[in-house]
Design a protein around this motif. Structure first.
Motif, mmCIF file in Angstrom:
data_model
loop_
_atom_site.group_PDB
_atom_site.id
_atom_site.type_symbol
_atom_site.label_atom_id
_atom_site.label_comp_id
_atom_site.label_asym_id
_atom_site.label_seq_id
_atom_site.Cartn_x
_atom_site.Cartn_y
_atom_site.Cartn_z
ATOM 1 N N SER A 125 0.817 -1.219 0.000
ATOM 2 C CA SER A 125 0.000 0.000 0.000
ATOM 3 C C SER A 125 0.855 1.275 0.000
ATOM 4 C CB SER A 125 -0.940 0.011 1.214
ATOM 5 O OG SER A 125 -0.180 -0.081 2.394
ATOM 6 N N GLN A 165 -8.605 6.367 5.735
ATOM 7 C CA GLN A 165 -7.135 6.498 5.769
ATOM 8 C C GLN A 165 -6.711 7.874 6.296
ATOM 9 O OE1 GLN A 165 -6.139 5.027 1.615
ATOM 10 N NE2 GLN A 165 -4.766 3.742 2.823
ATOM 11 N N ASP A 231 -4.698 1.180 7.241
ATOM 12 C CA ASP A 231 -5.575 0.114 6.763
ATOM 13 C C ASP A 231 -6.920 0.128 7.484
ATOM 14 O OD1 ASP A 231 -4.739 -0.666 9.211
ATOM 15 O OD2 ASP A 231 -3.745 -2.508 8.570
ATOM 16 N N TYR A 233 -10.343 1.023 6.919
ATOM 17 C CA TYR A 233 -11.306 1.342 5.871
ATOM 18 C C TYR A 233 -12.441 0.327 5.919
ATOM 19 C CZ TYR A 233 -8.538 -2.303 3.632
ATOM 20 O OH TYR A 233 -7.871 -3.472 3.388
ATOM 21 N N ARG A 235 -14.742 -2.610 5.106
ATOM 22 C CA ARG A 235 -14.610 -3.859 4.361
ATOM 23 C C ARG A 235 -15.849 -4.037 3.477
ATOM 24 N NH1 ARG A 235 -10.343 -2.376 7.234
ATOM 25 N NH2 ARG A 235 -8.758 -3.974 7.294
ATOM 26 N N TYR A 362 -12.458 -3.328 13.723
ATOM 27 C CA TYR A 362 -11.376 -2.551 13.116
ATOM 28 C C TYR A 362 -11.286 -1.214 13.846
ATOM 29 C CZ TYR A 362 -12.570 -5.983 9.550
ATOM 30 O OH TYR A 362 -12.846 -7.149 8.902
#
Lengths: 367, 151
Positions: A125, A165, A231, A233, A235, A362
Protein backbone atom coordinates in the motif's frame (compact mmCIF):
# COMPACT_ATOMS: atom_id res chain seq x y z
CA UNK A 1 53.21 26.54 36.90
CA UNK A 2 49.70 27.87 36.17
CA UNK A 3 50.84 29.07 32.77
CA UNK A 4 52.23 25.60 32.00
CA UNK A 5 48.90 23.96 32.93
CA UNK A 6 46.95 26.40 30.79
CA UNK A 7 49.37 25.81 27.94
CA UNK A 8 48.95 22.01 28.24
CA UNK A 9 45.15 22.33 28.34
CA UNK A 10 45.27 24.54 25.25
CA UNK A 11 47.48 22.01 23.42
CA UNK A 12 45.21 19.05 24.33
CA UNK A 13 42.10 21.04 23.33
CA UNK A 14 43.73 22.01 20.05
CA UNK A 15 44.66 18.40 19.24
CA UNK A 16 41.12 17.23 20.12
CA UNK A 17 39.56 19.87 17.88
CA UNK A 18 41.93 18.97 15.05
CA UNK A 19 41.08 15.26 15.39
CA UNK A 20 37.35 16.05 15.40
CA UNK A 21 37.73 18.08 12.21
CA UNK A 22 39.76 15.28 10.58
CA UNK A 23 37.04 12.77 11.55
CA UNK A 24 34.29 14.94 10.06
CA UNK A 25 36.24 15.38 6.83
CA UNK A 26 37.03 11.65 6.73
CA UNK A 27 33.37 10.84 7.26
CA UNK A 28 32.44 13.14 4.39
CA UNK A 29 35.03 11.98 1.88
CA UNK A 30 36.08 8.49 2.90
CA UNK A 31 32.68 7.05 3.91
CA UNK A 32 31.59 6.97 0.32
CA UNK A 33 29.24 4.05 0.03
CA UNK A 34 28.57 4.76 -3.65
CA UNK A 35 25.31 3.82 -5.27
CA UNK A 36 23.41 1.15 -3.35
CA UNK A 37 20.61 -0.99 -4.70
CA UNK A 38 17.52 -1.46 -2.51
CA UNK A 39 15.32 -4.37 -3.53
CA UNK A 40 11.69 -3.96 -2.45
CA UNK A 41 9.47 -7.00 -1.91
CA UNK A 42 11.65 -9.02 -4.33
CA UNK A 43 9.85 -7.17 -7.12
CA UNK A 44 11.46 -3.82 -7.68
CA UNK A 45 14.90 -2.19 -7.31
CA UNK A 46 15.71 1.41 -6.54
CA UNK A 47 19.23 2.84 -6.70
CA UNK A 48 20.18 5.38 -4.06
CA UNK A 49 23.30 7.17 -2.94
CA UNK A 50 24.60 5.39 0.16
CA UNK A 51 25.15 7.12 3.49
CA UNK A 52 21.64 8.32 4.27
CA UNK A 53 18.96 6.64 6.37
CA UNK A 54 16.75 4.04 4.72
CA UNK A 55 13.73 6.24 5.49
CA UNK A 56 15.20 9.27 3.71
CA UNK A 57 16.67 7.21 0.86
CA UNK A 58 13.24 5.74 0.12
CA UNK A 59 11.60 9.17 0.41
CA UNK A 60 14.05 10.49 -2.20
CA UNK A 61 12.62 7.82 -4.49
CA UNK A 62 9.05 8.95 -3.64
CA UNK A 63 8.48 5.89 -1.46
CA UNK A 64 7.10 7.06 1.88
CA UNK A 65 7.04 4.92 4.99
CA UNK A 66 4.84 6.34 7.78
CA UNK A 67 6.86 8.48 10.21
CA UNK A 68 5.35 10.69 12.86
CA UNK A 69 8.61 12.18 14.16
CA UNK A 70 10.29 13.05 10.88
CA UNK A 71 13.01 10.42 11.28
CA UNK A 72 14.22 11.30 14.77
CA UNK A 73 13.75 7.76 16.07
CA UNK A 74 11.14 8.77 18.61
CA UNK A 75 7.85 7.51 17.17
CA UNK A 76 8.64 3.96 16.06
CA UNK A 77 6.25 4.01 13.11
CA UNK A 78 8.67 3.65 10.16
CA UNK A 79 8.98 -0.10 10.57
CA UNK A 80 9.91 -2.37 7.69
CA UNK A 81 11.44 -5.79 7.27
CA UNK A 82 15.13 -5.67 6.36
CA UNK A 83 16.11 -9.09 5.03
CA UNK A 84 19.73 -8.21 4.25
CA UNK A 85 22.17 -5.30 4.27
CA UNK A 86 20.74 -3.47 7.29
CA UNK A 87 23.71 -3.92 9.61
CA UNK A 88 23.37 -4.66 13.32
CA UNK A 89 20.31 -3.66 15.32
CA UNK A 90 20.88 -0.34 17.13
CA UNK A 91 20.00 0.31 20.78
CA UNK A 92 17.78 3.17 19.58
CA UNK A 93 15.55 0.68 17.74
CA UNK A 94 15.09 -1.99 20.39
CA UNK A 95 12.48 -0.22 22.59
CA UNK A 96 10.13 0.05 19.63
CA UNK A 97 10.27 -3.57 18.48
CA UNK A 98 8.42 -6.59 19.88
CA UNK A 99 10.07 -9.99 20.23
CA UNK A 100 8.20 -11.21 17.14
CA UNK A 101 9.33 -8.18 15.15
CA UNK A 102 12.93 -8.65 16.27
CA UNK A 103 12.83 -12.29 15.18
CA UNK A 104 11.29 -11.22 11.88
CA UNK A 105 14.12 -8.73 11.07
CA UNK A 106 11.82 -5.72 11.46
CA UNK A 107 13.80 -2.48 11.77
CA UNK A 108 13.18 1.25 12.10
CA UNK A 109 13.92 2.69 8.65
CA UNK A 110 15.01 6.03 10.15
CA UNK A 111 17.79 4.31 12.14
CA UNK A 112 19.09 1.99 9.42
CA UNK A 113 21.82 3.57 7.32
CA UNK A 114 22.13 2.53 3.69
CA UNK A 115 25.74 1.38 3.33
CA UNK A 116 25.40 -1.52 0.90
CA UNK A 117 22.84 -3.27 -1.28
CA UNK A 118 19.74 -4.14 0.72
CA UNK A 119 16.70 -6.35 0.45
CA UNK A 120 13.60 -5.12 2.27
CA UNK A 121 9.88 -5.83 2.56
CA UNK A 122 7.34 -3.00 2.78
CA UNK A 123 3.53 -3.06 2.61
CA UNK A 124 2.35 -2.84 -1.01
CA UNK A 125 0.00 0.00 0.00
CA UNK A 126 2.91 2.43 0.53
CA UNK A 127 3.59 2.60 -3.21
CA UNK A 128 0.44 4.74 -3.47
CA UNK A 129 1.80 7.28 -0.96
CA UNK A 130 2.86 10.63 -2.43
CA UNK A 131 4.06 14.00 -1.15
CA UNK A 132 1.47 16.70 -1.87
CA UNK A 133 1.62 20.48 -2.00
CA UNK A 134 -1.72 22.03 -1.12
CA UNK A 135 -3.34 25.31 -0.13
CA UNK A 136 -5.79 25.86 2.70
CA UNK A 137 -9.15 26.26 1.01
CA UNK A 138 -11.49 26.54 3.99
CA UNK A 139 -11.32 26.57 7.80
CA UNK A 140 -14.43 25.80 9.85
CA UNK A 141 -14.70 26.07 13.64
CA UNK A 142 -16.62 22.94 14.67
CA UNK A 143 -16.23 23.35 18.44
CA UNK A 144 -14.16 25.50 20.80
CA UNK A 145 -11.15 23.23 20.13
CA UNK A 146 -11.92 21.37 16.89
CA UNK A 147 -11.51 22.78 13.39
CA UNK A 148 -12.27 21.39 9.95
CA UNK A 149 -9.48 22.24 7.48
CA UNK A 150 -10.00 21.74 3.75
CA UNK A 151 -6.83 21.52 1.66
CA UNK A 152 -7.03 22.05 -2.11
CA UNK A 153 -4.34 20.02 -3.86
CA UNK A 154 -1.80 21.85 -5.99
CA UNK A 155 0.78 19.22 -6.92
CA UNK A 156 -0.09 16.45 -7.58
CA UNK A 157 -3.60 17.81 -8.11
CA UNK A 158 -5.52 14.63 -7.27
CA UNK A 159 -5.29 11.98 -4.55
CA UNK A 160 -6.44 8.37 -4.53
CA UNK A 161 -7.40 7.14 -1.05
CA UNK A 162 -9.82 4.90 0.80
CA UNK A 163 -12.30 6.39 3.25
CA UNK A 164 -10.78 5.96 6.74
CA UNK A 165 -7.14 6.50 5.77
CA UNK A 166 -4.92 9.29 7.11
CA UNK A 167 -2.26 11.74 5.92
CA UNK A 168 0.81 13.21 7.60
CA UNK A 169 0.98 16.98 7.75
CA UNK A 170 4.40 18.69 7.87
CA UNK A 171 4.16 21.85 9.97
CA UNK A 172 6.45 24.78 9.15
CA UNK A 173 8.61 26.93 11.42
CA UNK A 174 6.56 29.54 13.32
CA UNK A 175 7.08 31.87 16.28
CA UNK A 176 9.79 30.23 18.40
CA UNK A 177 9.39 26.86 16.64
CA UNK A 178 12.43 26.47 14.43
CA UNK A 179 11.84 23.16 12.73
CA UNK A 180 9.03 21.27 11.07
CA UNK A 181 7.23 18.40 12.74
CA UNK A 182 5.17 15.66 11.13
CA UNK A 183 1.81 14.58 12.56
CA UNK A 184 -0.92 12.20 11.39
CA UNK A 185 -4.57 13.21 10.83
CA UNK A 186 -7.48 11.22 9.40
CA UNK A 187 -9.13 12.41 6.20
CA UNK A 188 -12.76 13.38 6.83
CA UNK A 189 -13.87 14.04 3.24
CA UNK A 190 -14.95 11.46 0.70
CA UNK A 191 -12.50 9.85 -1.78
CA UNK A 192 -14.64 10.97 -4.72
CA UNK A 193 -13.65 14.62 -4.03
CA UNK A 194 -10.15 13.75 -5.16
CA UNK A 195 -8.87 17.31 -5.74
CA UNK A 196 -9.04 18.15 -2.03
CA UNK A 197 -9.06 16.61 1.43
CA UNK A 198 -10.71 17.74 4.63
CA UNK A 199 -9.16 17.08 8.04
CA UNK A 200 -10.80 17.42 11.47
CA UNK A 201 -8.16 18.55 13.94
CA UNK A 202 -8.41 19.08 17.66
CA UNK A 203 -6.10 21.55 19.39
CA UNK A 204 -3.74 19.54 21.59
CA UNK A 205 -2.38 21.37 24.68
CA UNK A 206 1.34 22.06 24.06
CA UNK A 207 0.97 20.45 20.60
CA UNK A 208 3.44 21.88 18.08
CA UNK A 209 1.57 20.90 14.92
CA UNK A 210 -2.02 21.48 16.11
CA UNK A 211 -1.04 24.93 17.43
CA UNK A 212 0.39 25.76 13.99
CA UNK A 213 -2.80 24.54 12.33
CA UNK A 214 -5.20 26.27 14.74
CA UNK A 215 -3.37 29.55 15.27
CA UNK A 216 -1.23 30.12 12.21
CA UNK A 217 -2.93 28.60 9.18
CA UNK A 218 -5.33 30.74 7.20
CA UNK A 219 -7.10 30.41 3.88
CA UNK A 220 -4.47 30.38 1.13
CA UNK A 221 -1.64 29.08 3.36
CA UNK A 222 0.68 26.49 1.82
CA UNK A 223 0.62 23.03 3.37
CA UNK A 224 2.74 19.96 2.60
CA UNK A 225 1.57 16.47 3.44
CA UNK A 226 2.22 12.84 2.53
CA UNK A 227 -0.31 10.06 2.23
CA UNK A 228 -2.58 8.22 2.18
CA UNK A 229 -1.63 5.85 4.99
CA UNK A 230 -3.37 3.16 7.03
CA UNK A 231 -5.57 0.11 6.76
CA UNK A 232 -8.62 1.50 8.56
CA UNK A 233 -11.31 1.34 5.87
CA UNK A 234 -14.75 -0.20 5.36
CA UNK A 235 -14.61 -3.86 4.36
CA UNK A 236 -16.68 -4.65 1.28
CA UNK A 237 -19.18 -7.09 2.84
CA UNK A 238 -22.89 -7.12 3.62
CA UNK A 239 -22.39 -7.29 7.41
CA UNK A 240 -24.15 -4.86 9.76
CA UNK A 241 -21.96 -2.02 10.99
CA UNK A 242 -21.42 -0.37 14.36
CA UNK A 243 -19.40 2.86 14.23
CA UNK A 244 -18.05 4.24 17.53
CA UNK A 245 -16.08 7.48 17.77
CA UNK A 246 -15.19 10.23 20.18
CA UNK A 247 -13.73 13.74 19.70
CA UNK A 248 -11.83 14.14 16.44
CA UNK A 249 -12.38 10.40 15.87
CA UNK A 250 -15.41 11.52 13.89
CA UNK A 251 -13.15 12.30 10.90
CA UNK A 252 -12.74 8.83 9.35
CA UNK A 253 -16.41 7.97 10.05
CA UNK A 254 -17.54 11.07 8.17
CA UNK A 255 -15.38 10.04 5.21
CA UNK A 256 -16.74 6.48 5.31
CA UNK A 257 -20.39 7.59 5.44
CA UNK A 258 -19.96 10.11 2.63
CA UNK A 259 -18.22 7.41 0.56
CA UNK A 260 -21.05 4.93 1.24
CA UNK A 261 -23.56 7.62 0.26
CA UNK A 262 -21.94 7.83 -3.19
CA UNK A 263 -21.55 4.08 -3.59
CA UNK A 264 -24.93 3.21 -2.09
CA UNK A 265 -25.56 0.58 0.58
CA UNK A 266 -28.42 -1.21 2.29
CA UNK A 267 -26.31 -2.36 5.23
CA UNK A 268 -27.74 -1.78 8.71
CA UNK A 269 -25.54 0.85 10.35
CA UNK A 270 -25.53 2.50 13.79
CA UNK A 271 -23.11 5.28 14.67
CA UNK A 272 -22.42 6.03 18.35
CA UNK A 273 -20.59 9.27 19.03
CA UNK A 274 -19.36 9.76 22.59
CA UNK A 275 -18.81 13.23 24.03
CA UNK A 276 -18.83 14.80 27.47
CA UNK A 277 -21.16 17.77 27.12
CA UNK A 278 -23.20 19.34 24.35
CA UNK A 279 -20.39 21.77 23.59
CA UNK A 280 -18.27 18.80 22.47
CA UNK A 281 -20.85 17.79 19.85
CA UNK A 282 -20.40 18.86 16.23
CA UNK A 283 -21.67 17.96 12.76
CA UNK A 284 -24.76 16.53 14.48
CA UNK A 285 -27.23 17.69 11.82
CA UNK A 286 -24.94 16.41 9.04
CA UNK A 287 -24.67 12.99 10.67
CA UNK A 288 -28.42 12.84 11.36
CA UNK A 289 -29.09 13.69 7.72
CA UNK A 290 -27.62 10.30 6.78
CA UNK A 291 -30.72 8.77 8.40
CA UNK A 292 -32.62 10.08 5.36
CA UNK A 293 -29.93 8.88 2.93
CA UNK A 294 -29.50 5.25 4.00
CA UNK A 295 -32.32 2.74 4.38
CA UNK A 296 -31.17 1.56 7.81
CA UNK A 297 -28.91 4.09 9.57
CA UNK A 298 -29.11 5.63 13.04
CA UNK A 299 -26.89 8.33 14.55
CA UNK A 300 -26.66 8.15 18.34
CA UNK A 301 -24.75 10.90 20.18
CA UNK A 302 -24.16 9.92 23.82
CA UNK A 303 -23.12 12.47 26.45
CA UNK A 304 -21.22 11.21 29.49
CA UNK A 305 -21.68 14.35 31.55
CA UNK A 306 -24.26 16.73 30.08
CA UNK A 307 -24.25 20.16 31.71
CA UNK A 308 -27.55 21.40 33.17
CA UNK A 309 -27.64 24.17 30.56
CA UNK A 310 -27.39 21.53 27.81
CA UNK A 311 -30.99 20.44 28.59
CA UNK A 312 -29.91 17.15 27.03
CA UNK A 313 -32.71 14.65 26.45
CA UNK A 314 -30.64 12.08 24.55
CA UNK A 315 -28.60 9.10 25.67
CA UNK A 316 -26.18 9.53 28.60
CA UNK A 317 -23.29 7.68 30.22
CA UNK A 318 -21.04 5.25 28.37
CA UNK A 319 -21.84 4.19 24.81
CA UNK A 320 -21.49 0.44 25.49
CA UNK A 321 -24.86 -0.26 27.20
CA UNK A 322 -26.65 0.95 24.06
CA UNK A 323 -24.98 -1.60 21.73
CA UNK A 324 -27.48 -4.34 22.66
CA UNK A 325 -30.34 -2.59 20.88
CA UNK A 326 -28.24 -1.89 17.79
CA UNK A 327 -26.79 -5.37 17.21
CA UNK A 328 -29.20 -7.93 15.76
CA UNK A 329 -26.67 -10.62 14.77
CA UNK A 330 -23.26 -10.26 16.49
CA UNK A 331 -21.57 -12.81 14.22
CA UNK A 332 -22.63 -10.77 11.19
CA UNK A 333 -21.56 -7.40 12.59
CA UNK A 334 -18.44 -5.36 11.84
CA UNK A 335 -17.29 -2.58 14.17
CA UNK A 336 -15.28 0.49 13.18
CA UNK A 337 -13.85 2.41 16.14
CA UNK A 338 -11.82 5.62 16.35
CA UNK A 339 -10.80 7.32 19.57
CA UNK A 340 -8.59 7.06 22.64
CA UNK A 341 -7.02 3.72 23.61
CA UNK A 342 -9.23 3.66 26.73
CA UNK A 343 -12.35 3.99 24.62
CA UNK A 344 -11.17 1.44 22.06
CA UNK A 345 -10.33 -1.13 24.75
CA UNK A 346 -13.63 -0.72 26.61
CA UNK A 347 -15.73 -0.81 23.44
CA UNK A 348 -13.81 -3.77 22.01
CA UNK A 349 -14.24 -5.72 25.26
CA UNK A 350 -17.96 -5.03 25.29
CA UNK A 351 -18.44 -6.01 21.64
CA UNK A 352 -16.50 -9.26 22.06
CA UNK A 353 -18.59 -10.09 25.16
CA UNK A 354 -21.68 -9.63 23.01
CA UNK A 355 -20.36 -12.07 20.41
CA UNK A 356 -18.91 -9.76 17.76
CA UNK A 357 -15.87 -11.61 16.32
CA UNK A 358 -12.54 -10.08 17.34
CA UNK A 359 -11.33 -10.08 13.73
CA UNK A 360 -14.31 -8.00 12.64
CA UNK A 361 -13.47 -5.14 14.99
CA UNK A 362 -11.38 -2.55 13.12
CA UNK A 363 -9.99 0.50 14.86
CA UNK A 364 -7.82 3.59 14.67
CA UNK A 365 -6.48 4.15 18.17
CA UNK A 366 -5.08 7.65 18.78
CA UNK A 367 -1.33 7.30 18.74
CA UNK B 1 30.24 26.06 34.89
CA UNK B 2 30.88 24.45 31.50
CA UNK B 3 28.06 22.11 30.46
CA UNK B 4 28.85 18.51 29.49
CA UNK B 5 27.93 17.34 25.95
CA UNK B 6 25.18 15.20 27.49
CA UNK B 7 23.69 18.18 29.35
CA UNK B 8 23.85 20.26 26.17
CA UNK B 9 22.01 17.51 24.27
CA UNK B 10 19.33 17.19 26.97
CA UNK B 11 18.90 20.96 27.21
CA UNK B 12 18.50 21.24 23.44
CA UNK B 13 15.67 18.68 23.56
CA UNK B 14 14.00 20.68 26.34
CA UNK B 15 13.79 23.84 24.25
CA UNK B 16 10.46 25.09 22.85
CA UNK B 17 9.48 23.35 19.65
CA UNK B 18 11.73 20.32 20.10
CA UNK B 19 9.37 17.92 21.85
CA UNK B 20 6.62 20.21 23.11
CA UNK B 21 5.43 23.67 22.10
CA UNK B 22 6.91 25.60 25.04
CA UNK B 23 9.58 23.17 26.17
CA UNK B 24 10.34 21.88 29.65
CA UNK B 25 12.30 24.69 31.25
CA UNK B 26 9.86 27.61 31.32
CA UNK B 27 11.69 30.76 32.37
CA UNK B 28 14.21 28.87 34.49
CA UNK B 29 17.74 29.96 33.65
CA UNK B 30 19.44 27.69 36.19
CA UNK B 31 21.57 24.72 35.18
CA UNK B 32 19.55 21.57 34.64
CA UNK B 33 21.32 19.79 37.49
CA UNK B 34 20.62 22.74 39.81
CA UNK B 35 16.90 22.56 38.99
CA UNK B 36 16.89 18.84 39.78
CA UNK B 37 19.05 19.23 42.88
CA UNK B 38 16.82 21.91 44.40
CA UNK B 39 13.72 19.78 43.92
CA UNK B 40 15.55 16.78 45.39
CA UNK B 41 16.39 18.87 48.48
CA UNK B 42 12.71 19.83 48.76
CA UNK B 43 11.74 16.15 48.57
CA UNK B 44 14.20 15.33 51.33
CA UNK B 45 12.76 18.06 53.54
CA UNK B 46 9.24 16.81 52.84
CA UNK B 47 10.24 13.21 53.60
CA UNK B 48 8.95 11.78 50.35
CA UNK B 49 10.71 10.22 47.39
CA UNK B 50 10.26 11.01 43.70
CA UNK B 51 9.35 7.36 43.25
CA UNK B 52 6.49 7.58 45.76
CA UNK B 53 5.09 10.68 44.07
CA UNK B 54 5.38 9.14 40.60
CA UNK B 55 3.73 5.90 41.74
CA UNK B 56 0.81 7.83 43.23
CA UNK B 57 0.44 9.87 40.03
CA UNK B 58 0.44 6.63 38.00
CA UNK B 59 -2.20 5.19 40.37
CA UNK B 60 -4.55 8.11 39.72
CA UNK B 61 -3.87 8.06 35.98
CA UNK B 62 -4.65 4.32 35.79
CA UNK B 63 -7.81 4.67 37.89
CA UNK B 64 -9.18 7.47 35.75
CA UNK B 65 -8.09 6.00 32.40
CA UNK B 66 -10.73 3.26 32.75
CA UNK B 67 -13.41 5.94 32.82
CA UNK B 68 -12.49 7.36 29.42
CA UNK B 69 -15.56 9.57 29.01
CA UNK B 70 -15.83 11.04 32.47
CA UNK B 71 -13.96 12.01 35.61
CA UNK B 72 -13.84 9.65 38.60
CA UNK B 73 -14.11 10.37 42.30
CA UNK B 74 -11.59 8.49 44.44
CA UNK B 75 -11.77 8.18 48.23
CA UNK B 76 -14.38 10.98 48.24
CA UNK B 77 -11.54 13.51 48.02
CA UNK B 78 -10.00 13.29 44.57
CA UNK B 79 -11.72 14.13 41.31
CA UNK B 80 -9.53 12.73 38.55
CA UNK B 81 -9.86 12.91 34.81
CA UNK B 82 -7.47 11.52 32.21
CA UNK B 83 -7.70 12.62 28.64
CA UNK B 84 -5.80 10.96 25.82
CA UNK B 85 -4.99 12.83 22.64
CA UNK B 86 -3.37 11.60 19.43
CA UNK B 87 0.40 11.14 19.50
CA UNK B 88 3.34 10.19 21.69
CA UNK B 89 6.29 12.03 23.20
CA UNK B 90 9.89 10.93 23.69
CA UNK B 91 11.88 11.55 26.87
CA UNK B 92 14.19 14.60 26.57
CA UNK B 93 16.87 12.68 28.50
CA UNK B 94 16.95 10.24 25.53
CA UNK B 95 15.66 7.47 27.78
CA UNK B 96 14.33 4.63 25.56
CA UNK B 97 10.60 4.53 24.97
CA UNK B 98 7.85 6.94 24.08
CA UNK B 99 4.98 8.21 26.18
CA UNK B 100 1.39 8.55 25.07
CA UNK B 101 -0.01 12.08 25.16
CA UNK B 102 -2.26 11.80 28.20
CA UNK B 103 -3.23 14.63 30.49
CA UNK B 104 -4.45 13.74 33.96
CA UNK B 105 -6.19 16.49 35.92
CA UNK B 106 -6.63 15.94 39.65
CA UNK B 107 -8.62 18.09 42.05
CA UNK B 108 -8.09 17.56 45.76
CA UNK B 109 -11.38 18.72 47.27
CA UNK B 110 -9.97 18.80 50.82
CA UNK B 111 -7.33 21.39 49.98
CA UNK B 112 -9.03 22.82 46.91
CA UNK B 113 -5.96 22.20 44.75
CA UNK B 114 -6.06 21.28 41.06
CA UNK B 115 -2.97 19.98 39.31
CA UNK B 116 -2.34 18.29 35.97
CA UNK B 117 0.34 16.02 34.60
CA UNK B 118 1.21 13.98 31.53
CA UNK B 119 2.46 10.40 31.18
CA UNK B 120 5.85 11.92 30.39
CA UNK B 121 5.77 13.93 33.67
CA UNK B 122 5.43 10.66 35.59
CA UNK B 123 8.46 9.22 33.80
CA UNK B 124 10.52 12.40 34.25
CA UNK B 125 9.82 12.45 38.00
CA UNK B 126 10.33 8.73 38.55
CA UNK B 127 13.45 8.21 36.45
CA UNK B 128 15.09 11.64 36.40
CA UNK B 129 13.69 13.49 39.46
CA UNK B 130 12.83 16.28 37.03
CA UNK B 131 9.72 18.31 37.87
CA UNK B 132 10.36 20.81 35.00
CA UNK B 133 11.64 24.37 35.21
CA UNK B 134 9.87 27.28 36.88
CA UNK B 135 6.81 28.56 34.97
CA UNK B 136 6.98 25.67 32.50
CA UNK B 137 3.48 24.67 31.30
CA UNK B 138 3.68 21.32 33.12
CA UNK B 139 5.91 22.30 36.07
CA UNK B 140 4.91 20.35 39.19
CA UNK B 141 6.10 21.88 42.43
CA UNK B 142 6.99 18.93 44.73
CA UNK B 143 5.38 20.58 47.74
CA UNK B 144 2.09 21.23 45.95
CA UNK B 145 2.23 17.80 44.35
CA UNK B 146 2.63 16.08 47.72
CA UNK B 147 -0.26 18.05 49.24
CA UNK B 148 -2.51 17.34 46.26
CA UNK B 149 -1.76 13.62 45.95
CA UNK B 150 -1.85 12.59 49.61
CA UNK B 151 -4.87 13.88 51.49
Amino acid sequence: MLMQILKDVAVVSGISTLLAVVLIIAQKYLSDYGICKINLNKKRDVSVEGGSSLLNSLAEEQIFLPSACGGRGSCGTCKCKVNSGGGPLLPTEKPFLSKTELADNVRLACQVKVKSDMEINVPESIFNIRRFQAKVHEIIDYTYDIKGITLKLVSPDTIDFQAGQFVQIESQAYAKIKQKVVRAYSISSKPQDNDRIQLIIRLVPEGICTTWIHKYLEEGSDVTFTGPYGDFYIRDTEADIIFVAGGSGKAPMKSMLEDLQVKGTTRKMTYFFGARTAKDLYLTDEMRSFEQVFSDFKYEPVLSKPAPEDKWKGKTGFVMPYFQDAIRDPKNTEAYLCGSPGMINAVKKSLIAMGVPDDKIYYDSFG
Amino acid sequence: MKKSPLEIKILSKMQPGEITLNGFLGEDSRDLYDIIAEDERTLETLGVSANELADKMQYFTDKSSDSFMDSVEIDEIFIVDTEVVRGKLPCPFSHPGIYRKTITTLTNKKYNITIRWTALNIHLIKEHHFFEGKNSAFRLDPQVLLKALFA
